[in-house]
Design a protein around this motif. Sequence first.
Motif, PDB file in Angstrom:
ATOM      1  N   UNK A  58       0.724  -1.524   0.051  1.00  0.00           N
ATOM      2  CA  UNK A  58       0.125   0.000  -0.274  1.00  0.00           C
ATOM      3  C   UNK A  58       0.979   1.154   0.291  1.00  0.00           C
ATOM      4  N   UNK A  59       2.299   0.939  -0.416  1.00  0.00           N
ATOM      5  CA  UNK A  59       2.907   2.339  -0.181  1.00  0.00           C
ATOM      6  C   UNK A  59       2.954   2.949  -1.839  1.00  0.00           C
ATOM      7  N   UNK A  60       3.226   4.009  -1.988  1.00  0.00           N
ATOM      8  CA  UNK A  60       3.219   4.885  -3.353  1.00  0.00           C
ATOM      9  C   UNK A  60       4.036   4.613  -4.032  1.00  0.00           C
ATOM     10  N   UNK A  61       5.537   5.208  -2.722  1.00  0.00           N
ATOM     11  CA  UNK A  61       6.665   5.212  -3.276  1.00  0.00           C
ATOM     12  C   UNK A  61       7.303   4.300  -3.572  1.00  0.00           C
ATOM     13  N   UNK A  62       8.052   4.305  -4.696  1.00  0.00           N
ATOM     14  CA  UNK A  62       9.102   2.351  -5.359  1.00  0.00           C
ATOM     15  C   UNK A  62       9.748   2.083  -3.881  1.00  0.00           C
ATOM     16  N   UNK A  63      10.213   2.754  -3.647  1.00  0.00           N
ATOM     17  CA  UNK A  63      11.093   1.901  -1.847  1.00  0.00           C
ATOM     18  C   UNK A  63      12.600   2.158  -2.443  1.00  0.00           C
ATOM     19  N   UNK A  64      13.612   1.304  -1.987  1.00  0.00           N
ATOM     20  CA  UNK A  64      14.556   1.110  -2.752  1.00  0.00           C
ATOM     21  C   UNK A  64      15.299  -0.354  -3.102  1.00  0.00           C
ATOM     22  N   UNK A  65      16.382  -0.456  -3.799  1.00  0.00           N
ATOM     23  CA  UNK A  65      16.448  -1.751  -4.443  1.00  0.00           C
ATOM     24  C   UNK A  65      17.381  -2.746  -3.179  1.00  0.00           C
ATOM     25  N   UNK A  66      16.618  -3.805  -2.544  1.00  0.00           N
ATOM     26  CA  UNK A  66      17.620  -4.245  -1.481  1.00  0.00           C
ATOM     27  C   UNK A  66      18.213  -5.232  -2.591  1.00  0.00           C
ATOM     28  N   UNK A  67      17.982  -6.101  -3.264  1.00  0.00           N
ATOM     29  CA  UNK A  67      18.923  -7.006  -4.043  1.00  0.00           C
ATOM     30  C   UNK A  67      19.326  -6.291  -5.175  1.00  0.00           C
ATOM     31  N   UNK A  68      20.594  -6.732  -5.812  1.00  0.00           N
ATOM     32  CA  UNK A  68      20.719  -6.212  -6.994  1.00  0.00           C
ATOM     33  C   UNK A  68      22.458  -6.871  -7.624  1.00  0.00           C
ATOM     34  N   UNK A  69      21.508  -7.617  -8.930  1.00  0.00           N
ATOM     35  CA  UNK A  69      21.923  -8.828  -9.199  1.00  0.00           C
ATOM     36  C   UNK A  69      22.109  -8.653 -10.493  1.00  0.00           C
ATOM     37  N   UNK A  70      23.821  -8.581 -11.460  1.00  0.00           N
ATOM     38  CA  UNK A  70      23.481  -8.583 -12.806  1.00  0.00           C
ATOM     39  C   UNK A  70      23.478 -10.304 -12.606  1.00  0.00           C
TER      40      UNK A  70
END
Length: 353
Positions: free
Chosen positions: A98-110
């Motif tokens: 229910x949050x409108x904000x995107x949030x952050x990427x907690x996981x980043x995998x190439x």
Amino acid sequence: MMERRHKRRTRGKPKKKKRFTALYISCIVLLLVAVGGYLFRKQLTLVAFDWFVSPTLESKLEKSYQPRQSKEQQPQETIAYQKEPFSVLLLGTDQRPNEKARGRSDTVIYAAVRPAESRVLLISIPRDTYVQIAGHDSNRDGEDDFDKLGHAYAFGGEDMSMATVEKLMEHKVDYYATINFQGIQDAVNAVGGVVLPIDQPIENKNPLHIKFRIEAGKPLYNGEEAMYYVRYREDSDFNRTKRQQIFLNAMADRLLNIDGITKIPELLDIMGANFTTDMEPAFITGLGKQAISQGNPQISSFTITGEGFKKKGLYYDRANEQELEYARLMIANWLDSDTTPQTLRLPDKQDIQ
């Protein structure tokens, strides 16, 4: 009277013999079915995919298909056999329900994918890595700002995350796939849990963090436990990214069997808006079928470590330059269509499942 007894005995023997013969034949048939099922498990799984998954998978994926806004994508060629290597940026976000904000990427995998050989290279980059955020210039000085890698998603979604990772890794990212952590929890529950190598309890003790405890040695872990497993960070960011890689391997193992394959459309329904990608549905379906026919994919993992430092009271992670360059060389090798299985560069620190 003796003759009648003898006749009764002789009449009873054929019945016992027939029952034994029927039991013997049944055992042989069951053994053949079991052996055949084992020997032809790939074919059976492929049939299950064709019968139960393909008819509905593409329509389910249409809900998750979100082309990037920054540029017009070229149509993805749908062919029976995918040969050319490609890359995908895997993002796990911490957006709350229910949050409108995107949030952050907690996981980043190439991820560098070689479909011809069913091999995947996962390069994990800690979210606190200090990087130049491509296209983000908050003070308008003409230079892109430096910040935590995970903030790129909050500032500009998948587009900015992809541009930032491309700048850092010096290699193009072809596609993205984003999943919210709520989606991970729901997906694990839908497949009945996941196997995780937890040999001692994992517990959040920091009073500022969410309280939880994951017991060790369980045969299966539910969705909430799996989510806490990939998000736990009170030991180190390096260990956290390794747990994320282990979880991805475990989920792949769980899904790449007949029961798991047939549940994929249901999983997409459950995850709903928690999963988005710019890979076209037909492209994903074709890759899935190819992976099943070739056997379980081999996943090689590498995590870029770094050294923590503080700037203006905030914690960052400075990537190890040697490991960063090593990762770039591996990506170049994996994405080169001329690379053979014999010349494929495997990470020194690797987990192949």
